[in-house]
Design an enzyme around this catalytic site. Structure first.
Site, PDB file in Angstrom:
ATOM      1  N   PRO A   1      -0.731   0.815   6.058  1.00  0.00           N
ATOM      2  CA  PRO A   1       0.679   0.808   5.627  1.00  0.00           C
ATOM      3  C   PRO A   1       1.031   2.011   4.748  1.00  0.00           C
ATOM      4  O   PRO A   1       2.198   2.363   4.619  1.00  0.00           O
ATOM      5  CB  PRO A   1       0.800  -0.501   4.828  1.00  0.00           C
ATOM      6  CG  PRO A   1      -0.275  -1.378   5.352  1.00  0.00           C
ATOM      7  CD  PRO A   1      -1.408  -0.433   5.708  1.00  0.00           C
TER       8      PRO A   1
ATOM      9  N   GLU B   1       0.831  -1.203   0.000  1.00  0.00           N
ATOM     10  CA  GLU B   1       0.000   0.000   0.000  1.00  0.00           C
ATOM     11  C   GLU B   1       0.868   1.257   0.000  1.00  0.00           C
ATOM     12  O   GLU B   1       0.574   2.225  -0.696  1.00  0.00           O
ATOM     13  CB  GLU B   1      -0.955  -0.011   1.206  1.00  0.00           C
ATOM     14  CG  GLU B   1      -2.064  -1.075   1.092  1.00  0.00           C
ATOM     15  CD  GLU B   1      -1.573  -2.514   1.266  1.00  0.00           C
ATOM     16  OE1 GLU B   1      -0.472  -2.709   1.838  1.00  0.00           O
ATOM     17  OE2 GLU B   1      -2.276  -3.444   0.825  1.00  0.00           O
TER      18      GLU B   1
ATOM     19  N   ASP C   1      -9.411  -1.057   5.385  1.00  0.00           N
ATOM     20  CA  ASP C   1      -8.729  -1.651   6.535  1.00  0.00           C
ATOM     21  C   ASP C   1      -7.226  -1.841   6.261  1.00  0.00           C
ATOM     22  O   ASP C   1      -6.443  -2.055   7.177  1.00  0.00           O
ATOM     23  CB  ASP C   1      -9.339  -3.013   6.841  1.00  0.00           C
ATOM     24  CG  ASP C   1     -10.859  -2.985   6.821  1.00  0.00           C
ATOM     25  OD1 ASP C   1     -11.462  -3.206   7.871  1.00  0.00           O
ATOM     26  OD2 ASP C   1     -11.442  -2.725   5.738  1.00  0.00           O
ATOM     27  N   TYR C   2      -6.848  -1.821   4.981  1.00  0.00           N
ATOM     28  CA  TYR C   2      -5.440  -2.060   4.624  1.00  0.00           C
ATOM     29  C   TYR C   2      -4.753  -0.798   4.130  1.00  0.00           C
ATOM     30  O   TYR C   2      -3.724  -0.852   3.449  1.00  0.00           O
ATOM     31  CB  TYR C   2      -5.349  -3.166   3.567  1.00  0.00           C
ATOM     32  CG  TYR C   2      -6.007  -4.449   4.034  1.00  0.00           C
ATOM     33  CD1 TYR C   2      -5.702  -4.969   5.292  1.00  0.00           C
ATOM     34  CD2 TYR C   2      -6.944  -5.110   3.265  1.00  0.00           C
ATOM     35  CE1 TYR C   2      -6.321  -6.111   5.757  1.00  0.00           C
ATOM     36  CE2 TYR C   2      -7.569  -6.267   3.719  1.00  0.00           C
ATOM     37  CZ  TYR C   2      -7.250  -6.765   4.962  1.00  0.00           C
ATOM     38  OH  TYR C   2      -7.860  -7.893   5.429  1.00  0.00           O
TER      39      TYR C   2
ATOM     40  N   HIS D   1     -12.237  -6.194   7.309  1.00  0.00           N
ATOM     41  CA  HIS D   1     -12.935  -5.945   6.045  1.00  0.00           C
ATOM     42  C   HIS D   1     -14.178  -5.104   6.297  1.00  0.00           C
ATOM     43  O   HIS D   1     -15.141  -5.181   5.551  1.00  0.00           O
ATOM     44  CB  HIS D   1     -13.326  -7.257   5.350  1.00  0.00           C
ATOM     45  CG  HIS D   1     -12.163  -8.141   5.023  1.00  0.00           C
ATOM     46  ND1 HIS D   1     -11.590  -8.972   5.943  1.00  0.00           N
ATOM     47  CD2 HIS D   1     -11.445  -8.280   3.884  1.00  0.00           C
ATOM     48  CE1 HIS D   1     -10.575  -9.615   5.384  1.00  0.00           C
ATOM     49  NE2 HIS D   1     -10.464  -9.211   4.139  1.00  0.00           N
TER      50      HIS D   1
END
Ligand SMILES: Cc1ncc(C[n+]2csc(CCOP(=O)(O)OP(=O)(O)O)c2C)c(N)n1
Lengths: 345, 410
Positions: free
Chosen positions: A97, A68, A93-94, A137
């Site tokens: 990073p 990311e 949610d990701y 998620h």
């Protein structure tokens, strides 16, 4: 609210509307590039970029490594060169990073270089719960972006706005965090998880112009007019609030913020000054959530018009659980109860 | 064999601490002229041996030897000499100005002048560099006017960045010098993105990425290598191994018993390890990498072996963590002294010319400083209006910022 509507309208899901926005912008502007994990050949895990690589070629639409910070970092570099990247983070949610590249770089580049370099990127990312997504998620991280000066944070609640807002975001020269509530990708969701989903094709807001148009940023929409109280909300919760109004009998005026920050303050204030009551609704956790900012703004500007304390209906201050999904998700019953409380005071 | 001994955590240490002498044998040096020069279309894996040795051109007598001796005009070398000298003189004048409280902070590049200067001369001006705070030699090689730099350092009314940035965090797009960020390593991946953009647009420009040994431990370093490799990005990935990251020896960054160049090979990137104090070697390796990038052959990682001869910054005191005279023992010497010897051997420089150039450049820096001081300084509060702090956050100022600016009374 729309500009330059072109072409005829077609029923589209939110997924198709978002894809159409990227298609329109890839066509109109050769500097637009689209990339992210699985967005190229495969067309995205939610199909939002399906067919785009085939149509525009691999140098315009391509797959990226699972990094990311890398995706956002190269987009910042591309923006400095003069491209207009539209990138995807597979799930909100990701996005963490990439937080350093978003906060320290994309958001600050124009300021720190006195306009020498800019970061005209759009970061699309599916957010929100209601899909049994569990901890990673389901999150709604808008408040970690609204707190960052230099960013724009946007969240649509229907296909028409999704396309118009995404085109406006891509054209905007500021970095935009474009949050897409995945629960309403295929149809509106009012929180009644035990009822069948109505597809967007059966809803007027699923009627989307095929060509170019925009929904301007920093403009809220009055989603439902009402006189009893004002609901400040966005994304999936617009639909939950609508159900809560019907079920509680409270004539709620529902404001869909659309642009979370910077926002359309005049529309909010006019409504609260009219109704004298305000309920803020979001899926994200409560403490230091964006609802706190909305509450503070309304309190500052509408103090003498308020007839009751401002209510907040939000996710609990817990990580998003799996099995307890419907106890976490602020459904119509919880929202309706808040409406009634606000009316009783 | 049964293991009965308790496990022990290994924490690397430099051999030389204050009062001791550093054992520089860890450096993996090669004699000048010894390392081979592959064709620019070499497969990355075939640079493995080079990543563990050291490309050097200038020998201890100041002669250019071996396959890396570049095809370079004396005029370019003399310009390189001036760029290095200007960098050093600028640094020492700015250090004094900082001590005189004319600026809040400064960072020298003492001992590292060859790297940025020679690479800048091997590139085109429109190749974009993504520097750290220690590549001011690029600005000197690209003849960026000193006046604007000093105004930035003094955050005064002439500051092109309007007082928003710490001193040395320059941004000079026109000179191919990307806006410096305080957050280490972030620009490394951005350089790869810029290079990808150039490739997407079928342009001919390449990018030059910069990072220190310490900052290679940041995730963005590895990320940049991955993306550069995946997309064959036209970028030169420079790692300036000056042995130190503030007080931390390069072994703590992961340099013990390996090299930073080797990381490139591991990621499928052609990699070179080069004497960073040898202007000719820096120029030759940079040219090689630039040609490789411009021919669509992909990225090159270059570890420049050098030594941070000065304090980390004006807020640092290296005598607290390393030997005082460490730089004098560094086996690769001083880049200015080494090029000077070469040029004198060629009959293209002299002690007299060196002294004259020194005086001329000093006068130039002093004159630029005088000009810049006319715009005031942070100390006498000749800074940009606070109204400027609300500008450029967004392209168009949103309402909340307009209101906040009004609340400040402006
Ligand atoms: C993300 C981040 N962490 C920590 C710092 C503080 N810091 C500034 S410079 C520095 C050392 C960097 O060393 P190196 O990369 O070797 O470069 P050098 O200073 O030797 O040129 C540190 C830790 C920072 N600026 N950014």
């Amino acid at each position: 609210m729309s500009n330059d509507v072109k072409g005829k309208s077609t029923p589209m899901t939110m997924i198709q509307a978002l894809r159409s926005a990227m298609d329109v912008m890839l066509e109109r502007d050769n500097d637009v590039v689209v990339f992210g994990q699985d967005v190229g050949y495969f067309g995205g895990v939610f199909r939002c970029t399906e067919g785009l690589q085939k149509k525009y070629g691999k140098s315009r639409v391509f797959d990226a490594p699972i990094s990311e910070s890398g995706i956002v970092g190269v987009a910042v570099g591309m923006g400095a060169y003069g491209l207009r990247p539209v990138i995807e983070i597979q799930f909100a949610d990701y996005i963490y990073p990439a937080y350093d590249q978003i906060v320290s770089e994309a958001a600050r580049l124009r300021f720190r270089s006195a306009g020498d370099f800019t970061a005209p990127l759009t970061i699309r990312t599916p957010c929100g719960g209601g899909i049994y997504g569990g901890q990673t998620h389901s999150q709604s991280p808008e408040a970690v972006f609204t707190h960052v000066c230099g960013l724009r944070t946007v969240m649509p609640s229907n296909p028409y706005d999704a396309k118009g807002l995404l085109i406006a975001s891509i054209e905007n020269n500021d970095p935009v965090i474009f949050l897409e509530p995945k629960r309403i990708y295929n149809g509106p969701f009012n929180g009644h998880h035990d009822q069948p989903v109505v597809p967007w094709s059966k809803h007027p807001m699923g009627d989307v112009p095929e060509g170019y148009y925009t929904v301007p940023l920093e403009s809220a929409s009055v989603f439902r007019e009402g006189k009893d109280l004002t609901v400040l909300t966005y994304g999936t919760m617009v639909w939950v609030s609508e159900a809560a109004a019907a079920e509680s009998g409270v004539d709620a005026e529902i404001i869909d913020l659309r642009s979370i920050w910077p926002l359309d303050l005049p529309t909010i204030l006019a409504s609260v000054k009219k109704t004298g009551r305000c309920v803020v609704v979001h899926e994200a956790t409560r403490t230091s959530g964006f609802g706190a900012e909305l509450t503070a703004l309304v309190q500052e500007h509408c103090f003498y018009h308020l007839e009751a304390p401002i209510e907040r209906v939000t996710g609990w201050d817990t990580p998003y659980p799996h099995a307890q999904e419907w106890d976490y998700f602020p459904g119509p019953a919880r929202v309706a109860a808040a409406f009634k409380r606000a009316m009783e005071k | 064999m049964p293991h009965s001994e308790p496990l022990r955590l290994h924490v690397p240490e430099p051999t030389g601490r204050p009062g001791q002498t550093t054992d520089f044998s860890y450096l993996r040096l090669s004699p000048a002229g010894e390392v081979r020069r592959p064709e620019v279309d070499v497969t990355p894996v075939d640079t493995r041996d080079i990543a563990y040795s050291l490309i050097r051109v200038l020998d201890e007598h100041g002669n250019a030897v071996g396959p890396w001796a570049p095809d370079i005009s004396i005029e370019t070398l003399r310009a390189g000499m001036r760029a290095m000298m200007k960098t050093r003189i600028f640094d020492s004048r700015m250090l004094i100005a900082q001590r005189q409280k004319k600026m809040s902070f400064y960072m020298q590049s003492l001992g590292e002048e060859a790297i940025g200067a020679a690479q800048a001369m091997a590139l085109n001006r429109d190749d974009m560099c993504f520097p750290t705070y220690r590549q001011q030699s690029i600005l000197m090689a690209r003849d960026v006017p000193l006046h604007g730099l000093i105004c930035q350092l003094m955050s005064n009314e002439g500051d092109p960045l309007k007082g928003r940035q710490l001193p040395v965090m320059y941004s000079i797009k026109e000179a191919g010098f990307f806006s410096i960020s305080g957050n280490l390593a972030t620009q490394y991946i951005q350089a790869v993105g810029w290079a990808m953009a150039s490739a997407i647009k079928n342009d001919t420009k390449i990018a030059s990425a910069w990072i220190g040994d310490g900052a290679t431990a940041e995730a963005d370093f590895d990320t940049a290598l991955t993306f550069a490799h995946v997309y064959h990005a036209p970028v030169i990935l420079n790692v300036v191994n000056n042995q130190w990251a503030i007080s931390t020896f390069q072994a703590i960054a992961g340099g013990e018993n390996t090299t930073f160049a080797a990381r490139g090979v591991g990621c499928g990137i052609a990699s070179l390890r080069v004497d960073g104090n040898d202007f000719l070697a820096v120029y030759a390796a940079s040219k090689w990498a630039a040609e490789r990038a411009r021919s669509n052959l992909g990225p090159t990682l270059i570890e420049w072996v050098t030594y941070r001869a000065g304090p980390h910054s004006t807020s640092d005191d290296p005598s607290k963590y390393r030997p005082l005279d460490d730089a004098n023992h560094f086996p690769l010497g001083d880049p200015i002294a080494r090029l000077k010897q070469y040029l004198i051997n060629q009959g293209a420089w002299s002690e007299q010319e060196h002294e004259d150039t020194q005086k001329e450049l000093e006068a130039m820096v002093i004159a630029a400083q005088k000009e810049a001081e006319k715009f005031g300084s942070l100390a006498d509060n000749h800074v940009f209006s606070p109204a400027e702090m609300f500008e450029d956050i967004y392209e168009q100022m949103p309402e909340h910022l307009r209101q906040q600016r009004q609340q400040l009374g402006i």
